[in-house]
Scaffold this motif. Structure first.
Motif, PDB file in Angstrom:
ATOM      1  N   VAL A  41      -9.827   4.098   4.452  1.00  0.00           N
ATOM      2  CA  VAL A  41      -8.397   4.265   4.139  1.00  0.00           C
ATOM      3  C   VAL A  41      -7.361   3.341   4.420  1.00  0.00           C
ATOM      4  O   VAL A  41      -7.685   2.637   5.421  1.00  0.00           O
ATOM      5  N   HIS A  42      -6.718   2.960   3.243  1.00  0.00           N
ATOM      6  CA  HIS A  42      -5.750   1.788   3.323  1.00  0.00           C
ATOM      7  C   HIS A  42      -4.510   2.393   3.416  1.00  0.00           C
ATOM      8  O   HIS A  42      -3.758   3.194   2.475  1.00  0.00           O
ATOM      9  N   HIS A  43      -3.573   2.035   4.126  1.00  0.00           N
ATOM     10  CA  HIS A  43      -1.975   2.310   4.036  1.00  0.00           C
ATOM     11  C   HIS A  43      -1.357   1.203   3.285  1.00  0.00           C
ATOM     12  O   HIS A  43      -1.439  -0.023   3.609  1.00  0.00           O
ATOM     13  N   GLY A  44      -0.946   1.370   2.252  1.00  0.00           N
ATOM     14  CA  GLY A  44      -0.098   0.716   1.242  1.00  0.00           C
ATOM     15  C   GLY A  44       0.245   1.140   0.175  1.00  0.00           C
ATOM     16  O   GLY A  44       0.573   2.684  -0.238  1.00  0.00           O
ATOM     17  N   ASP A  45       0.737   0.074  -0.848  1.00  0.00           N
ATOM     18  CA  ASP A  45       1.340   0.504  -2.251  1.00  0.00           C
ATOM     19  C   ASP A  45       0.315   0.939  -3.270  1.00  0.00           C
ATOM     20  O   ASP A  45      -0.331  -0.058  -3.585  1.00  0.00           O
ATOM     21  N   GLY A  46       0.258   2.232  -3.596  1.00  0.00           N
ATOM     22  CA  GLY A  46      -0.998   2.388  -4.670  1.00  0.00           C
ATOM     23  C   GLY A  46      -0.807   1.780  -5.807  1.00  0.00           C
ATOM     24  O   GLY A  46      -1.808   1.678  -6.732  1.00  0.00           O
ATOM     25  N   THR A  47       0.261   1.373  -6.475  1.00  0.00           N
ATOM     26  CA  THR A  47       0.409   1.041  -7.726  1.00  0.00           C
ATOM     27  C   THR A  47       0.175  -0.433  -7.738  1.00  0.00           C
ATOM     28  O   THR A  47      -0.191  -0.986  -8.802  1.00  0.00           O
TER      29      THR A  47
ATOM     30  N   VAL B 218     -16.136   3.742  -1.017  1.00  0.00           N
ATOM     31  CA  VAL B 218     -14.780   4.437  -1.609  1.00  0.00           C
ATOM     32  C   VAL B 218     -13.825   3.929  -0.922  1.00  0.00           C
ATOM     33  O   VAL B 218     -13.693   3.827   0.443  1.00  0.00           O
ATOM     34  N   ARG B 219     -12.589   3.169  -1.658  1.00  0.00           N
ATOM     35  CA  ARG B 219     -11.382   2.839  -0.988  1.00  0.00           C
ATOM     36  C   ARG B 219     -10.329   3.573  -1.364  1.00  0.00           C
ATOM     37  O   ARG B 219     -10.225   4.025  -2.801  1.00  0.00           O
ATOM     38  N   THR B 220      -9.388   4.068  -0.614  1.00  0.00           N
ATOM     39  CA  THR B 220      -8.395   5.033  -0.854  1.00  0.00           C
ATOM     40  C   THR B 220      -7.150   4.526  -0.053  1.00  0.00           C
ATOM     41  O   THR B 220      -7.090   4.099   0.871  1.00  0.00           O
ATOM     42  N   ILE B 221      -6.088   4.543  -0.850  1.00  0.00           N
ATOM     43  CA  ILE B 221      -4.633   4.048  -0.818  1.00  0.00           C
ATOM     44  C   ILE B 221      -3.773   5.215  -0.407  1.00  0.00           C
ATOM     45  O   ILE B 221      -3.399   6.105  -1.580  1.00  0.00           O
ATOM     46  N   GLU B 222      -3.093   5.097   0.554  1.00  0.00           N
ATOM     47  CA  GLU B 222      -2.116   6.309   0.740  1.00  0.00           C
ATOM     48  C   GLU B 222      -0.599   5.567   1.276  1.00  0.00           C
ATOM     49  O   GLU B 222      -0.814   4.522   2.288  1.00  0.00           O
ATOM     50  N   ARG B 223       0.593   5.780   0.872  1.00  0.00           N
ATOM     51  CA  ARG B 223       1.870   5.215   1.140  1.00  0.00           C
ATOM     52  C   ARG B 223       2.349   5.741   2.469  1.00  0.00           C
ATOM     53  O   ARG B 223       3.066   4.956   2.988  1.00  0.00           O
TER      54      ARG B 223
END
Length: 219
Positions: A134-140, A107-112
């Motif tokens: 968990v990735h910190h970034g632009d989910g769009t 599972v990869r999850t992105i949060e701004r």
């Protein structure tokens, strides 16, 4: 279970599972995943007494944790198998990601918001859920370097889904997202990719915070 999880958590979670069953959630694997994730640990101390109510609650950075019925409904519609590669847009508290982490090995999850990303990472570590990254970034923008994904879940609403997310959905894959204007009733949709085309169906009416482009300026 980690030592942070109390007998009261177990009893309250069991009661919540019964409530979800009564509301039509029938997937045993989804209910089992929900049962393994104590919602209290994903809330700030002042709100923990409300953790097992079937309601949305505020979290850090002006965001929300969805009500358990909506979490269960979206997870059930996603129909995750262990071999599926899953992408979540909008980590928030990390609660939805934790549940997905009991259903998939990747599972990869992105949060701004960096604050939310860091908190979610810590909570997942406490619960010893190592299947979620968990990735910190632009989910769009999705996560092109890890695409394609068999399943994509979006936990914030937008009038039109970003094309990048559609492009990163594998053939035969499913995407579940709220679609509609911010501050109004939205439609929870399930989109299935079939070759070069997609098929969409409405699942329910919901209200989610808006999906915002970019990485947040504030933490």
């Amino acid at each position: 279970m980690p030592s942070d999880v109390t007998e009261a958590d177990r009893e309250a979670t069991a009661a919540l599972i019964l409530k979800l069953r009564s509301k039509g959630i029938g997937s045993q694997k989804v209910l089992s995943a929900l049962e393994r994730v104590p919602r209290r640990l994903f809330l700030s101390a002042p709100l923990q007494r409300h953790a097992y109510e079937d309601s949305a609650l505020p979290i850090e950075c002006g965001q929300t944790i969805s009500q358990p019925t909506i979490v269960a409904m979206m997870t059930e519609a996603l129909d995750v198998a262990p071999e599926h590669r899953v992408l979540e847009i909008g980590t928030g508290s990390g609660y939805q990601a934790a549940i997905l982490g009991h259903l998939s090995r990747d599972v990869r999850t992105i949060e701004r918001y960096k604050t939310l990303a860091d908190l979610a990472r810590a909570r997942l570590s406490t619960l010893k859920i190592d299947t979620v990254h968990v990735h910190h970034g632009d989910g769009t923008e999705g996560l092109a370097e890890k695409a394609p994904f068999d399943r994509i879940i979006v936990t914030a609403a937008t009038p039109e889904l970003p094309q990048a997310l559609i492009d990163q959905l594998a053939d035969g894959g499913k995407l579940v997202a709220p679609r509609g204007p911010a501050g109004d009733v939205q439609s929870l949709v399930v989109i299935e990719r079939k070759g070069a085309t997609t098929v969409s169906r409405d699942l329910a009416q919901v209200r989610f915070v808006p999906l915002v482009e970019g990485v947040a300026n504030r933490l």
